[in-house]
Design an enzyme around this catalytic site. Structure first.
Site: not given
Length: 324
Positions: A217, A243
């Site tokens: 994160d 992603e």
């Protein structure tokens, strides 16, 4: 390349932006953490006479504060006289940010000028954190001349916290996929010139496997911040997948979009991100695919083309940029 592309956006550098903004009461009432966060995202643009900062009918998601010089507001494309002049200490761009509509007027430099660029995210942070800024902005907007054009006369209430939250990805503080899809669809329907870049972190799963979800994160948030800093104030970045991010670049051709992606790729390769506890994360790379909108092309087709270019970049060994 248009005048808009020719304008260079840079970090503040030797300009003491904090002091300048305090002179204009922009940062009044902000605590130190909020002030530093907003300043970390601010860009300074130097404009030559005749440079276009905002183009009539084009999307604009930035607020501009004039530090030096004068800007003219032109309601018609071929107008020779501005309907308003924006001088040092005044802002422009707030209407299209507040109403989330295409810019109702063009804004051009009437002389050599310098402006500070605040992203839409920073704009709402200022609204939420500084009563003085909000009051000053409301007064300025209310005094700005408006014509009979519907875009000028039709106001929209400020966004609620819920509405703003629905536009953003909570983990990275950039726009989310629904917002990106809607914006690309809007641009495609209007058949304006723009390009998109889809980029993905290479081997992203390894970061989580070796350092945990929290580290993943942090990496995504840091990458989002890097993307925001690297782009122009008129460009947009959104998280598009786990992603994956997508860049929306108004008025950019595929070649320019690929150059932007390459600049991001090189910038990312040169940095190492850290977590709050000081853990240095492994350096990562990205693969990217750029595609230019063609006349009559739908949004889905454009996004798919950029996706195909991204796939080619990954198949060719990753850590590279491809375009179509």
């Amino acid at each position: 390349m248009s005048a808009l592309h020719a304008i260079e956006a840079s970090r503040v550098g030797d300009v003491d932006l904090g002091e300048l903004l305090r002179e204009f009461d922009v940062l009044a009432g902000l605590d130190r953490a909020a002030r530093e966060e907003i300043l970390s995202e601010a860009l300074v643009r130097d404009l030559d006479y005749g440079d276009t900062l905002i183009r009539l009918g084009a999307p604009n998601r930035s607020l501009y504060l004039v530090l030096e010089g004068k800007l003219g507001v032109f309601r018609q494309a071929m107008a020779t006289e501005p309907v308003a002049v924006v001088e040092a200490g005044q802002t422009v761009g707030e209407l299209s940010v507040l109403e989330r509509r295409p810019a109702p007027a063009s804004v051009m430099a009437l002389e050599a000028s310098r402006v500070v660029v605040f992203s839409e995210t920073a704009f709402w942070r200022l609204i939420d954190a500084s009563h003085a800024f909000a009051a000053r902005l409301l007064k300025q907007v209310s005094e700005r001349p408006r014509g009979s054009d519907e875009t000028f006369t039709r106001g929209a209430p400020p966004r609620t916290d819920y509405e703003r939250a629905a536009m953003y990805d909570a983990a990275t503080a950039v726009y989310n996929r629904p917002w990106a899809d809607e914006t690309i669809e809007e641009l495609a329907k209007r058949d304006v010139a723009f390009s998109v870049v889809r980029l993905e972190v290479d081997d992203f799963e390894k970061v989580g496997a070796e350092h945990g979800r929290a580290a993943s994160d942090v990496l995504l948030a840091k990458l989002a911040a890097l993307l925001t800093r690297t782009l122009r104030g008129t460009d947009y970045v959104a998280r598009y997948g786990s992603e994956e991010f997508i860049l929306i670049l108004p008025e950019a051709k595929a070649e320019s979009a690929a150059m932007v992606a390459e600049r991001v790729r090189r910038a990312l390769a040169a940095v190492a991100f850290e977590t709050k506890d000081g853990t240095v994360l492994p350096r990562v790379t990205i693969s990217a695919g750029a595609a230019q909108h063609e006349t009559g092309q739908g949004a889905a087709e454009l996004v798919a083309k950029a996706g195909a270019a991204l796939a080619r970049a990954k198949e060719a060994g990753r850590n590279r940029v491809e375009r179509v």
